[in-house]
Design an enzyme around this catalytic site. Structure first.
Site, PDB file in Angstrom:
ATOM      1  N   ASN A   1       0.512  -9.951  -8.623  1.00 44.00           N
ATOM      2  CA  ASN A   1       1.493 -10.402  -7.735  1.00 44.00           C
ATOM      3  C   ASN A   1       0.958 -11.684  -7.045  1.00 44.00           C
ATOM      4  O   ASN A   1       1.667 -12.635  -6.979  1.00 44.00           O
ATOM      5  CB  ASN A   1       1.591  -9.460  -6.461  1.00 44.00           C
ATOM      6  CG  ASN A   1       2.711  -8.323  -7.040  1.00 44.00           C
ATOM      7  OD1 ASN A   1       3.055  -8.315  -8.068  1.00 44.00           O
ATOM      8  ND2 ASN A   1       2.651  -7.177  -6.191  1.00 44.00           N
TER       9      ASN A   1
ATOM     10  N   GLY B   1      -3.332   6.443  -6.862  1.00 51.18           N
ATOM     11  CA  GLY B   1      -3.485   6.554  -5.586  1.00 51.18           C
ATOM     12  C   GLY B   1      -2.676   7.485  -4.684  1.00 51.18           C
ATOM     13  O   GLY B   1      -2.844   8.069  -3.739  1.00 51.18           O
ATOM     14  N   ASP B   2      -1.288   7.177  -5.197  1.00 46.95           N
ATOM     15  CA  ASP B   2      -0.030   7.535  -4.399  1.00 46.95           C
ATOM     16  C   ASP B   2       1.023   7.416  -5.418  1.00 46.95           C
ATOM     17  O   ASP B   2       0.930   7.187  -6.456  1.00 46.95           O
ATOM     18  CB  ASP B   2       0.252   6.663  -3.037  1.00 46.95           C
ATOM     19  CG  ASP B   2       0.654   5.216  -3.390  1.00 46.95           C
ATOM     20  OD1 ASP B   2       0.782   4.791  -4.460  1.00 46.95           O
ATOM     21  OD2 ASP B   2       0.941   4.643  -2.322  1.00 46.95           O
TER      22      ASP B   2
ATOM     23  N   ARG C   1       2.687   0.821 -14.149  1.00 48.98           N
ATOM     24  CA  ARG C   1       1.822  -0.028 -15.076  1.00 48.98           C
ATOM     25  C   ARG C   1       1.099   0.893 -15.966  1.00 48.98           C
ATOM     26  O   ARG C   1       0.109   0.563 -16.805  1.00 48.98           O
ATOM     27  CB  ARG C   1       0.693  -0.609 -14.279  1.00 48.98           C
ATOM     28  CG  ARG C   1       1.159  -1.521 -13.085  1.00 48.98           C
ATOM     29  CD  ARG C   1      -0.014  -2.514 -12.494  1.00 48.98           C
ATOM     30  NE  ARG C   1      -1.141  -1.647 -12.034  1.00 48.98           N
ATOM     31  CZ  ARG C   1      -1.167  -1.381 -10.799  1.00 48.98           C
ATOM     32  NH1 ARG C   1      -0.104  -1.453  -9.951  1.00 48.98           N
ATOM     33  NH2 ARG C   1      -2.299  -0.761 -10.600  1.00 48.98           N
TER      34      ARG C   1
ATOM     35  N   LYS D   1     -25.571 -11.159 -13.077  1.00 49.64           N
ATOM     36  CA  LYS D   1     -25.425  -9.652 -12.694  1.00 49.64           C
ATOM     37  C   LYS D   1     -25.339  -8.904 -13.839  1.00 49.64           C
ATOM     38  O   LYS D   1     -25.780  -7.925 -14.029  1.00 49.64           O
ATOM     39  CB  LYS D   1     -24.654  -9.623 -11.488  1.00 49.64           C
ATOM     40  CG  LYS D   1     -25.063 -10.108 -10.300  1.00 49.64           C
ATOM     41  CD  LYS D   1     -24.318  -9.547  -8.929  1.00 49.64           C
ATOM     42  CE  LYS D   1     -25.076  -9.707  -7.541  1.00 49.64           C
ATOM     43  NZ  LYS D   1     -25.193 -11.147  -7.422  1.00 49.64           N
TER      44      LYS D   1
HETATM   45  N1  DCP Z   1       1.273  -4.394  -3.144  1.00 48.64           N
HETATM   46  C1  DCP Z   1       0.772  -5.817  -3.235  1.00 48.64           C
HETATM   47  N2  DCP Z   1       0.178  -6.132  -1.977  1.00 48.64           N
HETATM   48  C2  DCP Z   1      -0.641  -5.115  -1.380  1.00 48.64           C
HETATM   49  C3  DCP Z   1      -0.086  -4.117  -1.362  1.00 48.64           C
HETATM   50  C4  DCP Z   1       0.807  -3.426  -2.564  1.00 48.64           C
HETATM   51  O1  DCP Z   1       1.371  -6.478  -4.049  1.00 48.64           O
HETATM   52  N3  DCP Z   1      -1.329  -5.606  -0.369  1.00 48.64           N
HETATM   53  C5  DCP Z   1       2.124  -4.173  -4.306  1.00 48.64           C
HETATM   54  C6  DCP Z   1       1.438  -4.038  -5.470  1.00 48.64           C
HETATM   55  C7  DCP Z   1       1.222  -2.536  -5.740  1.00 48.64           C
HETATM   56  C8  DCP Z   1       2.433  -2.049  -5.166  1.00 48.64           C
HETATM   57  O2  DCP Z   1       2.894  -2.581  -4.047  1.00 48.64           O
HETATM   58  O3  DCP Z   1       1.126  -2.412  -7.044  1.00 48.64           O
HETATM   59  C9  DCP Z   1       2.222  -0.528  -4.778  1.00 48.64           C
HETATM   60  O4  DCP Z   1       1.009  -0.435  -3.671  1.00 48.64           O
HETATM   61  P1  DCP Z   1      -0.037   0.496  -3.906  1.00 48.64           P
HETATM   62  O5  DCP Z   1      -0.910   0.591  -2.679  1.00 48.64           O
HETATM   63  O6  DCP Z   1       0.669   2.004  -3.934  1.00 48.64           O
HETATM   64  O7  DCP Z   1      -0.766   0.143  -5.381  1.00 48.64           O
HETATM   65  P2  DCP Z   1      -0.733   0.869  -6.589  1.00 48.64           P
HETATM   66  O8  DCP Z   1       0.507   1.630  -6.770  1.00 48.64           O
HETATM   67  O9  DCP Z   1      -0.793  -0.342  -7.368  1.00 48.64           O
HETATM   68  O10 DCP Z   1      -2.136   1.615  -6.989  1.00 48.64           O
HETATM   69  P3  DCP Z   1      -2.462   3.124  -6.398  1.00 48.64           P
HETATM   70  O11 DCP Z   1      -2.723   3.894  -7.617  1.00 48.64           O
HETATM   71  O12 DCP Z   1      -4.035   2.856  -5.753  1.00 48.64           O
HETATM   72  O13 DCP Z   1      -1.492   3.509  -5.638  1.00 48.64           O
HETATM   73 MG    MG Z   2       0.674   3.179  -5.723  1.00 49.08          MG
HETATM   74 MN    MN Z   3       1.782   2.956  -2.153  1.00 52.21          MN
END
Ligand code: DCP
Ligand code: MG
Ligand code: MN
Length: 357
Positions: A295, A188-189, A182, A72
């Site tokens: 993780n 996203g939040d 990071r 791809k």
């Molecule tokens: N997390 C995880 N597994 C999941 C959900 C979350 O290990 N199923 C952990 C890793 C994420 C953190 O919790 O980095 C925060 O979750 P978010 O959904 O807020 O994800 P991010 O902050 O990484 O990304 P975004 O910018 O979309 O919020």
């Molecule tokens: Mg987040």
């Molecule tokens: Mn979150």
């Protein structure tokens, strides 16, 4: 989603990553976990690859990329298109599913149920569906909640919350985790860890979070509760709060945003609080910094070494029965110190901005 982590125009494989991300989204939505994982790994590998990848053979030489995705990649580079992606994206069913999944609180099952009833638009959902409280918020604030938060605004939201927290109890510490920690240019939040020196349970933090939530509501900052501490306590957890927030239009923080960007308007944002005792801070920081794939790989590594990593700590001598089902919690090895957890696992320390696989 694409570009969230650094796959910007400066990346030699940005176009390839963009189209592969489309395939990832598709596989996520049809619940094909195996392919979803393959695309995640391939995209992560490409993001780290310093050179432009142009052939399938070259792609397959990169760890994390197999035959199928390699082909791809070559197609994308040769034609600037991906026929398979165009095919799935042209499917009206796919487009409806995609739309419904963007409503906060709607998962694949719910979206499919609505589609089976013949709903095809947000209007249909609004008029005919039985929505739970969270989904109502998701639908009413659909546009806001589907807009990514620029890094400067995450910082402004963070300062607003930290100022309120300091007024209530200066001994409590708030840390912004998630994609912000990071180093992402947008999130996203906003994810907060709430902790206090010397604590070994979340009990002393619970009344604080109640007070903080109340204060932030009174200040016009919090706008909706999606998952309350009280509801959590009922389920026997009681350590997190999820909701929505907005910078009040007349606040100094909003003023600061307008100085930064004259066209800035208040937008509803998703906000998460996680209560963490000091004793578990390191493990919680690893968990809440992510990303989720990183993780998962750390947890897998712990498993392989006969240990177990979760958001509370790193444990050893975990007794496992048939099918590797966990029989005992094991002995806590480390919970407080993030760096020590890496050390004990035998992995080189990775700065938060390096924690996407
Ligand atoms: N997390 C995880 N597994 C999941 C959900 C979350 O290990 N199923 C952990 C890793 C994420 C953190 O919790 O980095 C925060 O979750 P978010 O959904 O807020 O994800 P991010 O902050 O990484 O990304 P975004 O910018 O979309 O919020
Ligand atoms: Mg987040
Ligand atoms: Mn979150």
């Amino acid at each position: 989603r694409a570009g969230a982590q650094g796959a910007d125009a400066g990346n030699p494989n940005s176009r390839t990553i963009e189209l592969l991300q489309g395939m990832l989204d598709h596989n996520e939505q049809v619940n094909d976990q195996w392919r979803t994982m393959s695309y995640k790994k391939a995209i992560a590998a490409l993001k780290r690859h310093p050179e432009r990848v142009t052939t399938a053979e070259q792609a397959r030489g990169i760890r994390g990329i197999g035959q199928n995705i390699g082909d791809k990649i070559e197609e994308i580079v040769r034609t600037d298109r991906l026929r398979k992606l165009e095919y799935v994206q042209n499917d009206p069913q796919f487009q409806v599913l995609q739309l419904f999944l963007k409503i906060y609180g709607v998962g694949i099952k719910q979206a499919q149920q609505w589609m089976a009833k013949g709903y095809t638009t947000l209007e249909d959902v609004r008029a005919r569906a039985q929505l739970n409280a969270g989904q109502k918020v998701g639908l009413e604030h659909f546009d806001d909640l589907n807009t990514r938060i620029p890094r400067v605004e995450v910082a402004a939201l963070g300062q607003f919350v930290m100022a309120a927290a300091a007024e209530l109890d200066a001994s409590i510490e708030l840390i912004i985790g998630g994609s912000y920690r990071r180093g992402s240019r947008s999130s996203g939040d906003i994810d907060f860890i709430v902790t206090k020196k010397g604590t070994s349970s979340t009990d002393p933090l619970v009344p604080f979070l109640h007070a903080l939530v109340e204060k932030l509501y009174a200040e016009g900052f919090l706008t909706a509760t999606l998952s309350s501490l009280a509801a959590e306590v009922k389920q026997g957890h009681g350590s997190k709060w999820h909701g929505c927030c907005v910078l009040p239009a007349d606040s100094p923080a909003a003023q600061h945003m307008r100085e930064h960007d004259a066209g800035w308007k208040p937008v509803w944002r998703r906000i998460d609080f996680l209560l963490v005792p000091d004793a578990e801070l390191g493990a919680a920081m690893i968990y809440f910094t992510g990303d989720d794939i990183f993780n998962r790989s750390l947890r897998l590594l712990a498993d392989k070494k006969g240990m177990r990593l979760n958001q509370r700590g790193l444990y050893r001598d975990v007794l496992r029965g048939p099918k590797r089902v966990k029989m005992t919690e094991g002995e806590l090895v480390e919970g407080h110190d993030e760096k020590r957890i890496f050390e004990i696992l035998g992995v080189k320390w990775r700065e938060p901005h390096e924690r996407w696989c």
